[in-house]
Design a protein around this motif. Sequence first.
Motif, PDB file in Angstrom:
ATOM      1  N   ASP A   1       0.847  -1.193   0.000  1.00  0.00           N
ATOM      2  CA  ASP A   1       0.000   0.000   0.000  1.00  0.00           C
ATOM      3  C   ASP A   1       0.884   1.246   0.000  1.00  0.00           C
ATOM      4  O   ASP A   1       2.087   1.184   0.227  1.00  0.00           O
ATOM      5  CB  ASP A   1      -0.983  -0.005   1.172  1.00  0.00           C
ATOM      6  N   VAL A   2       0.258   2.385  -0.276  1.00  0.00           N
ATOM      7  CA  VAL A   2       1.030   3.600  -0.541  1.00  0.00           C
ATOM      8  C   VAL A   2       1.924   3.994   0.621  1.00  0.00           C
ATOM      9  O   VAL A   2       3.089   4.378   0.435  1.00  0.00           O
ATOM     10  CB  VAL A   2       0.082   4.762  -0.913  1.00  0.00           C
ATOM     11  N   SER A   3       1.420   3.895   1.851  1.00  0.00           N
ATOM     12  CA  SER A   3       2.232   4.315   2.998  1.00  0.00           C
ATOM     13  C   SER A   3       3.454   3.425   3.165  1.00  0.00           C
ATOM     14  O   SER A   3       4.551   3.895   3.498  1.00  0.00           O
ATOM     15  CB  SER A   3       1.389   4.302   4.278  1.00  0.00           C
ATOM     16  N   VAL A   4       3.289   2.128   2.916  1.00  0.00           N
ATOM     17  CA  VAL A   4       4.418   1.202   3.034  1.00  0.00           C
ATOM     18  C   VAL A   4       5.370   1.385   1.861  1.00  0.00           C
ATOM     19  O   VAL A   4       6.590   1.277   2.017  1.00  0.00           O
ATOM     20  CB  VAL A   4       3.911  -0.256   3.121  1.00  0.00           C
ATOM     21  N   GLN A   5       4.831   1.692   0.684  1.00  0.00           N
ATOM     22  CA  GLN A   5       5.686   2.012  -0.461  1.00  0.00           C
ATOM     23  C   GLN A   5       6.673   3.118  -0.098  1.00  0.00           C
ATOM     24  O   GLN A   5       7.869   3.037  -0.383  1.00  0.00           O
ATOM     25  CB  GLN A   5       4.841   2.491  -1.642  1.00  0.00           C
ATOM     26  N   GLY A   6       6.157   4.168   0.524  1.00  0.00           N
ATOM     27  CA  GLY A   6       7.003   5.299   0.890  1.00  0.00           C
ATOM     28  C   GLY A   6       8.131   4.891   1.808  1.00  0.00           C
ATOM     29  O   GLY A   6       9.266   5.352   1.659  1.00  0.00           O
ATOM     30  N   THR A   7       7.843   4.013   2.771  1.00  0.00           N
ATOM     31  CA  THR A   7       8.866   3.547   3.707  1.00  0.00           C
ATOM     32  C   THR A   7       9.972   2.794   2.977  1.00  0.00           C
ATOM     33  O   THR A   7      11.169   3.002   3.238  1.00  0.00           O
ATOM     34  CB  THR A   7       8.222   2.641   4.774  1.00  0.00           C
ATOM     35  N   VAL A   8       9.578   1.910   2.055  1.00  0.00           N
ATOM     36  CA  VAL A   8      10.568   1.123   1.309  1.00  0.00           C
ATOM     37  C   VAL A   8      11.380   2.015   0.371  1.00  0.00           C
ATOM     38  O   VAL A   8      12.598   1.862   0.248  1.00  0.00           O
ATOM     39  CB  VAL A   8       9.869  -0.013   0.527  1.00  0.00           C
ATOM     40  N   LEU A   9      10.723   2.974  -0.271  1.00  0.00           N
ATOM     41  CA  LEU A   9      11.434   3.887  -1.168  1.00  0.00           C
ATOM     42  C   LEU A   9      12.433   4.756  -0.409  1.00  0.00           C
ATOM     43  O   LEU A   9      13.549   4.994  -0.881  1.00  0.00           O
ATOM     44  CB  LEU A   9      10.440   4.757  -1.930  1.00  0.00           C
ATOM     45  N   ASN A  10      12.028   5.233   0.757  1.00  0.00           N
ATOM     46  CA  ASN A  10      12.957   6.012   1.575  1.00  0.00           C
ATOM     47  C   ASN A  10      14.158   5.164   1.997  1.00  0.00           C
ATOM     48  O   ASN A  10      15.293   5.655   2.053  1.00  0.00           O
ATOM     49  CB  ASN A  10      12.242   6.556   2.812  1.00  0.00           C
ATOM     50  N   LEU A  11      13.901   3.893   2.296  1.00  0.00           N
ATOM     51  CA  LEU A  11      14.985   2.988   2.664  1.00  0.00           C
ATOM     52  C   LEU A  11      15.960   2.835   1.503  1.00  0.00           C
ATOM     53  O   LEU A  11      17.186   2.869   1.701  1.00  0.00           O
ATOM     54  CB  LEU A  11      14.418   1.619   3.058  1.00  0.00           C
ATOM     55  N   ILE A  12      15.459   2.683   0.295  1.00  0.00           N
ATOM     56  CA  ILE A  12      16.331   2.526  -0.868  1.00  0.00           C
ATOM     57  C   ILE A  12      17.190   3.766  -1.061  1.00  0.00           C
ATOM     58  O   ILE A  12      18.391   3.681  -1.328  1.00  0.00           O
ATOM     59  CB  ILE A  12      15.497   2.221  -2.127  1.00  0.00           C
ATOM     60  N   ARG A  13      16.584   4.928  -0.910  1.00  0.00           N
ATOM     61  CA  ARG A  13      17.362   6.165  -1.025  1.00  0.00           C
ATOM     62  C   ARG A  13      18.445   6.242   0.051  1.00  0.00           C
ATOM     63  O   ARG A  13      19.577   6.655  -0.211  1.00  0.00           O
ATOM     64  CB  ARG A  13      16.430   7.375  -0.939  1.00  0.00           C
ATOM     65  N   ASP A  14      18.109   5.827   1.273  1.00  0.00           N
ATOM     66  CA  ASP A  14      19.092   5.834   2.362  1.00  0.00           C
ATOM     67  C   ASP A  14      20.238   4.862   2.079  1.00  0.00           C
ATOM     68  O   ASP A  14      21.414   5.180   2.302  1.00  0.00           O
ATOM     69  CB  ASP A  14      18.420   5.467   3.687  1.00  0.00           C
ATOM     70  N   LEU A  15      19.883   3.656   1.595  1.00  0.00           N
ATOM     71  CA  LEU A  15      20.916   2.659   1.300  1.00  0.00           C
ATOM     72  C   LEU A  15      21.823   3.134   0.169  1.00  0.00           C
ATOM     73  O   LEU A  15      23.033   2.910   0.201  1.00  0.00           O
ATOM     74  CB  LEU A  15      20.264   1.324   0.927  1.00  0.00           C
ATOM     75  N   GLN A  16      21.242   3.790  -0.818  1.00  0.00           N
ATOM     76  CA  GLN A  16      22.047   4.302  -1.919  1.00  0.00           C
ATOM     77  C   GLN A  16      23.037   5.340  -1.405  1.00  0.00           C
ATOM     78  O   GLN A  16      24.202   5.366  -1.794  1.00  0.00           O
ATOM     79  CB  GLN A  16      21.132   4.897  -2.996  1.00  0.00           C
ATOM     80  N   SER A  17      22.575   6.179  -0.491  1.00  0.00           N
ATOM     81  CA  SER A  17      23.444   7.208   0.079  1.00  0.00           C
ATOM     82  C   SER A  17      24.547   6.599   0.942  1.00  0.00           C
ATOM     83  O   SER A  17      25.712   7.012   0.868  1.00  0.00           O
ATOM     84  CB  SER A  17      22.605   8.187   0.908  1.00  0.00           C
ATOM     85  N   GLN A  18      24.181   5.591   1.751  1.00  0.00           N
ATOM     86  CA  GLN A  18      25.156   4.993   2.672  1.00  0.00           C
ATOM     87  C   GLN A  18      26.152   4.072   1.976  1.00  0.00           C
ATOM     88  O   GLN A  18      27.342   4.063   2.310  1.00  0.00           O
ATOM     89  CB  GLN A  18      24.423   4.180   3.744  1.00  0.00           C
ATOM     90  N   LEU A  19      25.653   3.280   1.018  1.00  0.00           N
ATOM     91  CA  LEU A  19      26.464   2.209   0.441  1.00  0.00           C
ATOM     92  C   LEU A  19      26.907   2.485  -0.988  1.00  0.00           C
ATOM     93  O   LEU A  19      27.719   1.728  -1.533  1.00  0.00           O
ATOM     94  CB  LEU A  19      25.674   0.881   0.470  1.00  0.00           C
ATOM     95  N   GLY A  20      26.368   3.531  -1.610  1.00  0.00           N
ATOM     96  CA  GLY A  20      26.679   3.780  -3.016  1.00  0.00           C
ATOM     97  C   GLY A  20      26.140   2.695  -3.921  1.00  0.00           C
ATOM     98  O   GLY A  20      26.808   2.248  -4.863  1.00  0.00           O
ATOM     99  N   LEU A  21      24.917   2.240  -3.646  1.00  0.00           N
ATOM    100  CA  LEU A  21      24.320   1.147  -4.405  1.00  0.00           C
ATOM    101  C   LEU A  21      24.255   1.438  -5.896  1.00  0.00           C
ATOM    102  O   LEU A  21      23.939   2.550  -6.321  1.00  0.00           O
ATOM    103  CB  LEU A  21      22.890   0.885  -3.932  1.00  0.00           C
ATOM    104  N   SER A  22      24.525   0.414  -6.693  1.00  0.00           N
ATOM    105  CA  SER A  22      24.176   0.419  -8.107  1.00  0.00           C
ATOM    106  C   SER A  22      22.894  -0.407  -8.211  1.00  0.00           C
ATOM    107  O   SER A  22      22.880  -1.560  -7.783  1.00  0.00           O
ATOM    108  CB  SER A  22      25.272  -0.221  -8.958  1.00  0.00           C
ATOM    109  N   MET A  23      21.848   0.181  -8.779  1.00  0.00           N
ATOM    110  CA  MET A  23      20.570  -0.526  -8.809  1.00  0.00           C
ATOM    111  C   MET A  23      19.811  -0.253 -10.100  1.00  0.00           C
ATOM    112  O   MET A  23      19.725   0.888 -10.555  1.00  0.00           O
ATOM    113  CB  MET A  23      19.703  -0.119  -7.608  1.00  0.00           C
ATOM    114  N   LEU A  24      19.262  -1.322 -10.672  1.00  0.00           N
ATOM    115  CA  LEU A  24      18.280  -1.202 -11.738  1.00  0.00           C
ATOM    116  C   LEU A  24      16.926  -1.370 -11.074  1.00  0.00           C
ATOM    117  O   LEU A  24      16.583  -2.454 -10.603  1.00  0.00           O
ATOM    118  CB  LEU A  24      18.498  -2.265 -12.809  1.00  0.00           C
ATOM    119  N   PHE A  25      16.178  -0.271 -11.007  1.00  0.00           N
ATOM    120  CA  PHE A  25      14.905  -0.243 -10.285  1.00  0.00           C
ATOM    121  C   PHE A  25      13.784  -0.290 -11.310  1.00  0.00           C
ATOM    122  O   PHE A  25      13.580   0.662 -12.072  1.00  0.00           O
ATOM    123  CB  PHE A  25      14.817   1.019  -9.431  1.00  0.00           C
TER     124      PHE A  25
END
Length: 248
Positions: free
Chosen positions: A168-192
């Motif tokens: 659902d939309v609220s949980v989507q936001g939580t997961v998307l924020n997590l991905i942004r945080d992980l990208q910032s912390q780890l320098g993730l390369s991701m095909l989304f």
Amino acid sequence: MSELSFDGVTIRYGHGRHSLTAVDDVSLTVPGGEIVGLVGESGSGKSTLARAAVGLTPVTSGRITVGGQPVPTRGRRPLQMVFQDPYLSLNPRMSIGQSIAELLPPSSRADRAAEARRLLELVDLAPNRAQQFPSQLSGGQRQRVALARALAARPEVIIADEITSALDVSVQGTVLNLIRDLQSQLGLSMLFISHNLAVVRYVATRVVVMYRGRIVEHGAAADVLEEPQHPYTRELLSSVNGRTPGAA
């Protein structure tokens, strides 16, 4: 993190008059340390391309490389995929900690357990979740575990295939924020991968649009989403309603 490249990839099913071309001469690059959004409707070929990258679908022609090298078919794989349904990667008979630990490099049981707990914290889950089973978690929590499990394999690139579409939309936001945080912390390369441009807009630095197995538009996210050149991209944008998931 390394660069993921698709060079002239074609994926065809069947032969002769009865053949179906699911992906047609596709070339795209996921630069190291960036998130590239691959967007298109169901049947556009985006998930087929992802499955080919991790060896689940054979490639008819073209090359898929990570860091300039062909993706190995054995041993350590530099690509990890997170699926729309986390049950595809989580064994219901294994605890969360066990599911994460089985992808970790060889070490003592205590060290692997400790690392599994660390990875749970990294995806914003309490370390004591390691003792629970997938059925005891919500859909959003299971998707976080699937991300932790992918990270456990020390991949060079992660492919995320519609990982928020069943939430659902609220949980989507939580997961998307997590991905942004992980990208910032780890320098993730991701095909989304997503059919939802609003979701892609929130996480991706670059956007690639697929239609009927071909790439019809690509470029910096701001350019593609603010001044789309292809009619199909404009059609996708016109279907986006409401604010971007995860946005303040």
